[in-house]
Design a protein around this motif. Structure first.
Motif, short mmCIF file in Angstrom:
data_model
loop_
_atom_site.label_atom_id
_atom_site.label_comp_id
_atom_site.label_asym_id
_atom_site.label_seq_id
_atom_site.Cartn_x
_atom_site.Cartn_y
_atom_site.Cartn_z
N GLY A 45 41.56 45.99 33.42
CA GLY A 45 41.40 47.36 33.75
C GLY A 45 42.66 48.19 33.94
O GLY A 45 42.64 49.14 33.83
N LEU A 46 43.68 47.43 33.70
CA LEU A 46 45.27 47.93 33.89
C LEU A 46 45.57 48.40 32.38
O LEU A 46 46.65 48.90 31.99
N GLY A 47 44.63 47.80 31.59
CA GLY A 47 45.02 48.21 29.89
C GLY A 47 45.86 47.25 29.23
O GLY A 47 46.35 47.31 28.22
N ILE A 48 46.10 45.97 30.08
CA ILE A 48 46.86 44.88 29.34
C ILE A 48 45.99 44.15 28.36
O ILE A 48 44.90 43.70 28.60
N GLU A 49 46.49 43.95 27.22
CA GLU A 49 45.51 43.26 26.22
C GLU A 49 46.25 41.75 26.03
O GLU A 49 45.58 40.90 25.27
N ASP A 50 47.35 41.29 26.72
CA ASP A 50 47.63 40.06 26.47
C ASP A 50 46.78 38.99 27.14
O ASP A 50 46.08 39.29 28.05
N ILE B 84 35.03 39.24 36.28
CA ILE B 84 36.15 40.00 35.35
C ILE B 84 35.65 41.49 35.29
O ILE B 84 36.35 42.43 35.64
N ASP B 85 34.24 41.89 35.27
CA ASP B 85 34.00 43.04 35.18
C ASP B 85 34.16 43.91 36.73
O ASP B 85 34.55 45.04 36.81
N PHE B 86 34.14 43.23 37.68
CA PHE B 86 34.37 43.58 38.90
C PHE B 86 35.80 43.80 39.06
O PHE B 86 36.09 44.94 39.65
N ALA B 87 36.62 42.91 38.68
CA ALA B 87 37.86 43.06 38.80
C ALA B 87 38.59 44.51 38.01
O ALA B 87 39.33 44.97 38.36
N LYS B 88 37.90 44.64 36.63
CA LYS B 88 38.28 45.78 35.98
C LYS B 88 38.19 47.10 36.64
O LYS B 88 38.75 47.95 36.78
N GLU B 89 36.96 47.08 37.60
CA GLU B 89 36.67 48.31 38.30
C GLU B 89 37.74 48.19 39.65
O GLU B 89 38.21 49.35 39.88
N LYS C 225 40.45 32.89 40.93
CA LYS C 225 41.55 33.91 41.07
C LYS C 225 41.99 34.14 39.74
O LYS C 225 42.19 35.50 39.50
N THR C 226 42.20 33.35 39.27
CA THR C 226 43.08 33.66 37.70
C THR C 226 41.83 34.46 36.73
O THR C 226 42.39 35.39 35.91
N ILE C 227 40.70 34.07 36.89
CA ILE C 227 39.63 35.06 36.16
C ILE C 227 39.63 36.33 36.70
O ILE C 227 39.51 37.33 36.08
N PHE C 228 39.79 36.54 38.14
CA PHE C 228 39.98 37.87 38.79
C PHE C 228 40.92 38.50 38.11
O PHE C 228 40.81 39.53 37.87
N LEU D 15 43.92 50.75 42.26
CA LEU D 15 45.39 50.25 42.26
C LEU D 15 46.38 51.07 41.74
O LEU D 15 46.02 51.89 40.67
N VAL D 16 47.55 51.24 42.40
CA VAL D 16 48.42 52.01 41.91
C VAL D 16 49.84 51.27 41.73
O VAL D 16 49.96 50.30 42.33
N PRO D 17 50.76 51.85 40.69
CA PRO D 17 52.12 51.14 40.70
C PRO D 17 52.47 51.00 42.10
O PRO D 17 52.81 51.81 43.03
N GLY D 18 53.20 49.73 42.31
CA GLY D 18 53.73 49.06 43.63
C GLY D 18 52.77 48.42 44.65
O GLY D 18 53.24 48.02 45.60
N ASP D 19 51.56 48.43 44.10
CA ASP D 19 50.41 47.77 45.07
C ASP D 19 50.65 46.26 44.85
O ASP D 19 50.92 45.81 43.89
N VAL D 20 50.64 45.56 45.78
CA VAL D 20 50.82 44.03 46.12
C VAL D 20 49.31 43.58 46.55
O VAL D 20 48.77 44.04 47.75
N VAL D 21 48.54 42.89 45.71
CA VAL D 21 47.43 42.25 46.10
C VAL D 21 47.39 40.88 46.05
O VAL D 21 47.98 40.09 45.35
N LEU D 22 46.97 40.34 47.48
CA LEU D 22 46.99 38.91 47.62
C LEU D 22 45.70 38.45 47.59
O LEU D 22 44.55 38.80 48.05
#
Length: 131
Positions: free
Chosen positions: A46-51, A10-15, A36-39, A20-27
Protein backbone atom coordinates in the motif's frame (compact mmCIF):
# COMPACT_ATOMS: atom_id res chain seq x y z
CA UNK A 1 -12.60 -6.86 10.04
CA UNK A 2 -12.60 -10.64 9.71
CA UNK A 3 -9.95 -12.11 7.41
CA UNK A 4 -10.21 -15.66 6.17
CA UNK A 5 -6.90 -15.77 4.30
CA UNK A 6 -3.49 -14.18 3.98
CA UNK A 7 -4.71 -12.48 0.78
CA UNK A 8 -7.59 -10.82 2.66
CA UNK A 9 -5.19 -9.64 5.37
CA UNK A 10 -2.83 -8.20 2.76
CA UNK A 11 -5.68 -6.46 0.94
CA UNK A 12 -6.99 -4.95 4.18
CA UNK A 13 -3.51 -3.74 5.13
CA UNK A 14 -3.05 -2.17 1.67
CA UNK A 15 -6.18 -0.11 2.29
CA UNK A 16 -5.10 0.71 5.85
CA UNK A 17 -1.80 2.03 4.47
CA UNK A 18 -3.77 4.80 2.73
CA UNK A 19 -4.60 6.23 6.18
CA UNK A 20 -0.94 6.53 7.18
CA UNK A 21 1.33 9.52 6.83
CA UNK A 22 5.11 9.79 7.22
CA UNK A 23 5.99 9.79 10.90
CA UNK A 24 3.15 7.48 11.96
CA UNK A 25 4.04 4.70 14.38
CA UNK A 26 1.82 1.62 14.18
CA UNK A 27 1.93 -0.91 17.00
CA UNK A 28 1.04 -4.42 15.86
CA UNK A 29 -0.36 -6.58 18.64
CA UNK A 30 -1.02 -10.28 18.29
CA UNK A 31 0.27 -13.63 19.41
CA UNK A 32 2.96 -15.60 17.61
CA UNK A 33 1.62 -16.69 14.23
CA UNK A 34 -1.27 -14.23 14.21
CA UNK A 35 -0.20 -12.74 10.89
CA UNK A 36 1.62 -9.57 11.89
CA UNK A 37 4.28 -9.88 9.20
CA UNK A 38 1.61 -10.72 6.61
CA UNK A 39 -0.12 -7.47 7.61
CA UNK A 40 3.17 -5.60 7.13
CA UNK A 41 3.47 -7.11 3.63
CA UNK A 42 0.15 -5.51 2.75
CA UNK A 43 1.13 -2.20 4.33
CA UNK A 44 4.32 -2.18 2.29
CA UNK A 45 2.39 -2.81 -0.91
CA UNK A 46 0.00 0.00 0.00
CA UNK A 47 2.98 2.32 0.52
CA UNK A 48 4.36 1.41 -2.92
CA UNK A 49 7.20 -0.78 -1.68
CA UNK A 50 8.03 -3.65 -4.01
CA UNK A 51 10.78 -5.27 -1.89
CA UNK A 52 10.20 -8.65 -0.32
CA UNK A 53 9.03 -8.12 3.26
CA UNK A 54 10.56 -10.48 5.80
CA UNK A 55 10.40 -10.61 9.56
CA UNK A 56 13.28 -8.70 11.15
CA UNK A 57 13.47 -11.15 14.05
CA UNK A 58 17.26 -11.21 14.17
CA UNK A 59 17.95 -7.77 12.71
CA UNK A 60 15.39 -6.09 15.03
CA UNK A 61 14.42 -3.63 12.27
CA UNK A 62 14.28 -3.65 8.48
CA UNK A 63 14.48 -0.33 6.60
CA UNK A 64 12.59 -0.19 3.31
CA UNK A 65 14.04 2.89 1.65
CA UNK A 66 13.19 5.25 4.50
CA UNK A 67 9.50 4.81 3.70
CA UNK A 68 8.81 1.91 6.06
CA UNK A 69 10.66 0.77 9.17
CA UNK A 70 9.54 -2.70 10.27
CA UNK A 71 10.49 -3.62 13.84
CA UNK A 72 10.39 -6.98 15.59
CA UNK A 73 10.99 -6.40 19.29
CA UNK A 74 10.30 -9.96 20.41
CA UNK A 75 13.86 -10.50 21.65
CA UNK A 76 14.20 -7.12 23.39
CA UNK A 77 13.63 -6.98 27.12
CA UNK A 78 13.07 -3.23 27.49
CA UNK A 79 13.23 0.16 25.85
CA UNK A 80 16.82 0.72 26.98
CA UNK A 81 17.91 -2.08 24.67
CA UNK A 82 16.03 -0.46 21.76
CA UNK A 83 17.73 2.86 22.52
CA UNK A 84 21.16 1.23 22.73
CA UNK A 85 20.60 -0.30 19.28
CA UNK A 86 19.57 3.09 17.85
CA UNK A 87 16.08 1.86 17.02
CA UNK A 88 14.30 4.79 18.65
CA UNK A 89 15.90 7.26 16.23
CA UNK A 90 13.77 5.89 13.40
CA UNK A 91 10.54 6.93 15.13
CA UNK A 92 11.46 10.48 14.08
CA UNK A 93 13.08 9.76 10.69
CA UNK A 94 10.02 10.60 8.57
CA UNK A 95 8.93 7.11 7.53
CA UNK A 96 6.13 4.89 8.78
CA UNK A 97 7.25 2.69 11.68
CA UNK A 98 5.50 -0.63 12.31
CA UNK A 99 6.41 -2.34 15.57
CA UNK A 100 5.77 -6.00 16.31
CA UNK A 101 5.87 -6.91 20.03
CA UNK A 102 5.61 -3.23 21.10
CA UNK A 103 4.95 -4.14 24.73
CA UNK A 104 8.63 -5.04 25.05
CA UNK A 105 9.71 -1.44 24.40
CA UNK A 106 6.62 0.38 25.68
CA UNK A 107 8.67 2.78 27.80
CA UNK A 108 10.37 4.37 24.75
CA UNK A 109 7.50 4.48 22.26
CA UNK A 110 6.30 7.89 21.07
CA UNK A 111 3.18 9.24 22.78
CA UNK A 112 0.93 9.05 19.74
CA UNK A 113 0.82 5.63 18.17
CA UNK A 114 -1.82 3.76 16.21
CA UNK A 115 -2.64 0.27 17.41
CA UNK A 116 -3.63 -2.66 15.21
CA UNK A 117 -4.65 -5.90 16.93
CA UNK A 118 -4.68 -9.20 15.08
CA UNK A 119 -6.52 -11.97 16.88
CA UNK A 120 -6.43 -15.61 15.82
CA UNK A 121 -9.98 -16.94 15.60
CA UNK A 122 -9.23 -20.21 13.82
CA UNK A 123 -6.76 -21.96 11.55
CA UNK A 124 -6.93 -19.17 8.94
CA UNK A 125 -9.50 -16.78 10.38
CA UNK A 126 -8.22 -13.55 11.93
CA UNK A 127 -10.00 -10.62 13.48
CA UNK A 128 -8.19 -7.37 12.69
CA UNK A 129 -9.01 -4.37 14.85
CA UNK A 130 -7.63 -1.17 13.34
CA UNK A 131 -9.37 1.99 14.56
Amino acid sequence: MISNSERETIDFAKEYAKTLVPGDVVLLEGEMGAGKTIFVKGLAQGLGIEDEITSPTYAYMNDYGGVLYHYDCYRLKNGAQAEALGLCDYFYAGGVCVVEWPQNIADVLPERCKVVRILKRGEKEREIVAP
